[in-house]
Design a protein around this motif. Sequence first.
Motif, short mmCIF file in Angstrom:
data_model
loop_
_atom_site.label_atom_id
_atom_site.label_comp_id
_atom_site.label_asym_id
_atom_site.label_seq_id
_atom_site.Cartn_x
_atom_site.Cartn_y
_atom_site.Cartn_z
N PRO A 145 0.80 -1.23 0.00
CA PRO A 145 0.00 0.00 0.00
C PRO A 145 0.83 1.28 0.00
O PRO A 145 0.28 2.36 -0.23
CB PRO A 145 -0.82 -0.12 1.30
N ASN A 146 2.12 1.16 0.25
CA ASN A 146 2.99 2.34 0.24
C ASN A 146 3.55 2.64 -1.16
O ASN A 146 4.16 3.68 -1.36
CB ASN A 146 4.15 2.16 1.21
N THR A 147 3.34 1.73 -2.10
CA THR A 147 3.79 1.94 -3.47
C THR A 147 2.59 2.32 -4.32
O THR A 147 1.66 1.53 -4.49
CB THR A 147 4.46 0.68 -4.04
N VAL A 148 2.62 3.54 -4.81
CA VAL A 148 1.47 4.09 -5.53
C VAL A 148 1.96 4.79 -6.79
O VAL A 148 2.99 5.49 -6.77
CB VAL A 148 0.68 5.08 -4.65
N PHE A 149 1.22 4.61 -7.88
CA PHE A 149 1.51 5.28 -9.14
C PHE A 149 0.40 6.29 -9.42
O PHE A 149 -0.78 5.97 -9.31
CB PHE A 149 1.58 4.27 -10.29
N VAL A 150 0.77 7.49 -9.78
CA VAL A 150 -0.18 8.56 -10.06
C VAL A 150 0.05 9.08 -11.47
O VAL A 150 1.17 9.47 -11.82
CB VAL A 150 -0.04 9.72 -9.04
N GLY A 151 -1.00 9.09 -12.28
CA GLY A 151 -0.92 9.62 -13.63
C GLY A 151 -1.58 10.98 -13.70
O GLY A 151 -2.80 11.10 -13.55
N ALA A 152 -0.78 12.02 -13.93
CA ALA A 152 -1.28 13.39 -13.98
C ALA A 152 -1.41 13.86 -15.42
O ALA A 152 -0.44 13.86 -16.17
CB ALA A 152 -0.35 14.32 -13.21
N ILE A 153 -2.62 14.23 -15.79
CA ILE A 153 -2.81 14.80 -17.13
C ILE A 153 -2.49 16.28 -17.13
O ILE A 153 -2.12 16.85 -18.14
CB ILE A 153 -4.25 14.54 -17.63
N GLY A 154 -2.65 16.93 -15.99
CA GLY A 154 -2.30 18.34 -15.87
C GLY A 154 -3.39 19.27 -16.36
O GLY A 154 -4.40 18.84 -16.92
N LYS A 173 5.23 10.13 1.16
CA LYS A 173 6.15 11.11 1.77
C LYS A 173 7.00 11.78 0.71
O LYS A 173 7.27 12.98 0.79
CB LYS A 173 7.02 10.42 2.82
N THR A 174 7.46 11.00 -0.26
CA THR A 174 8.24 11.54 -1.37
C THR A 174 7.71 10.96 -2.67
O THR A 174 7.16 9.85 -2.70
CB THR A 174 9.73 11.19 -1.23
N TRP A 175 7.88 11.71 -3.75
CA TRP A 175 7.41 11.29 -5.07
C TRP A 175 8.54 11.44 -6.09
O TRP A 175 9.29 12.41 -6.04
CB TRP A 175 6.22 12.13 -5.51
N ASN A 176 8.62 10.48 -6.99
CA ASN A 176 9.55 10.55 -8.12
C ASN A 176 8.76 10.54 -9.42
O ASN A 176 7.85 9.72 -9.59
CB ASN A 176 10.52 9.36 -8.11
N LYS A 177 9.12 11.45 -10.32
CA LYS A 177 8.49 11.45 -11.63
C LYS A 177 9.22 10.43 -12.51
O LYS A 177 10.40 10.58 -12.80
CB LYS A 177 8.55 12.83 -12.28
N ILE A 178 8.51 9.37 -12.90
CA ILE A 178 9.16 8.27 -13.59
C ILE A 178 8.83 8.23 -15.10
O ILE A 178 9.44 7.46 -15.84
CB ILE A 178 8.79 6.91 -12.96
N LEU A 179 7.90 9.08 -15.54
CA LEU A 179 7.60 9.18 -16.97
C LEU A 179 7.19 10.60 -17.29
O LEU A 179 6.25 11.14 -16.68
CB LEU A 179 6.48 8.22 -17.38
N TYR A 180 7.90 11.21 -18.22
CA TYR A 180 7.63 12.59 -18.59
C TYR A 180 7.99 12.78 -20.06
O TYR A 180 9.04 12.32 -20.51
CB TYR A 180 8.44 13.56 -17.71
N ILE A 181 7.11 13.44 -20.81
CA ILE A 181 7.36 13.72 -22.23
C ILE A 181 7.76 15.17 -22.43
O ILE A 181 8.88 15.47 -22.81
CB ILE A 181 6.13 13.38 -23.08
N ASP A 182 6.82 16.07 -22.15
CA ASP A 182 7.09 17.50 -22.25
C ASP A 182 6.00 18.27 -21.52
O ASP A 182 5.10 17.67 -20.92
CB ASP A 182 7.21 17.95 -23.72
N THR A 183 6.05 19.59 -21.60
CA THR A 183 5.12 20.42 -20.84
C THR A 183 3.71 20.41 -21.41
O THR A 183 2.78 20.93 -20.79
CB THR A 183 5.62 21.88 -20.81
N LYS A 184 3.53 19.84 -22.60
CA LYS A 184 2.22 19.82 -23.24
C LYS A 184 1.52 18.46 -23.13
O LYS A 184 0.36 18.34 -23.53
CB LYS A 184 2.36 20.17 -24.72
N THR A 185 2.20 17.43 -22.59
CA THR A 185 1.70 16.07 -22.68
C THR A 185 1.49 15.47 -21.30
O THR A 185 2.41 15.44 -20.48
CB THR A 185 2.69 15.19 -23.48
N GLY A 186 0.26 14.99 -21.05
CA GLY A 186 -0.07 14.36 -19.77
C GLY A 186 -0.57 12.94 -19.96
O GLY A 186 -0.58 12.40 -21.06
N VAL A 187 -1.00 12.34 -18.86
CA VAL A 187 -1.44 10.95 -18.86
C VAL A 187 -2.92 10.87 -19.23
O VAL A 187 -3.78 11.40 -18.54
CB VAL A 187 -1.20 10.30 -17.49
N GLY A 188 -3.20 10.16 -20.34
CA GLY A 188 -4.57 9.94 -20.76
C GLY A 188 -5.14 8.64 -20.24
O GLY A 188 -6.34 8.50 -20.06
#
Length: 214
Positions: A145-154, A173-188
């Motif tokens: 339960p402490n491992t969580v993935f969050v997809g932000a569309i922004g 407590k802490t978050w790491n961004k593990i997938l990023y394309i650019d400032t225009k692209t979010g998670v669908g």
Amino acid sequence: MILAVLCSFGIEAQQVNMDLFKSMKARSIGPGAMSGRITAIDAIHENPNIIYAGSASGGLWKSTSGGITWEPIFDNEKVHSIGAISIYQKNPNIIWVGTGEGNPRNSLNMGYGVYRSLDAGKTWQLMGLEKTRAIHRIIVHPDDPNTVFVGAIGSPWGEQEDRGVYKTTDGGKTWNKILYIDTKTGVGEMIMDPNNPNKIFVNMWQHRRYPWFF
């Protein structure tokens, strides 16, 4: 252009036979209120009568009767737009909720980060990611339960660095961004292989909305 026409005429009241309406039933003809759309649903696998439903601007709702009755359980928080819900099925008292609906429409509602409940929705704690503005998907690891993935569309109204997939292994407590394309692209979309929690599929969506056209 709207034209107004003024007419002068006599009005004569007419008798209406109300018996003609006895077999008619009232039905909703609108308006289709924007706040009414449901954006996220999750249920407890071992007790499917317990359901959580999140709405675009009406907060988070809980049913313990299989959907017959509902109660609001998020009214005391700073934001009422829900984008994602994920229950930790091995202990369904643990619920993660992402705020800000993930539909980049002209009437979307913004959020304020990700929240966690440890008591089946009675109380909530803000767990960060406030700048993501809209969280479209959340996945809790089925065995941790402490491992969580969050997809932000922004936010669709401008470019921002806070889009992408985030991961925590310490309960937020802490978050790491593990997938990023650019400032225009979010998670669908984001799903986990039910047979292999190390395998995750993510759809990235480049989009932009403007206030002056649909």
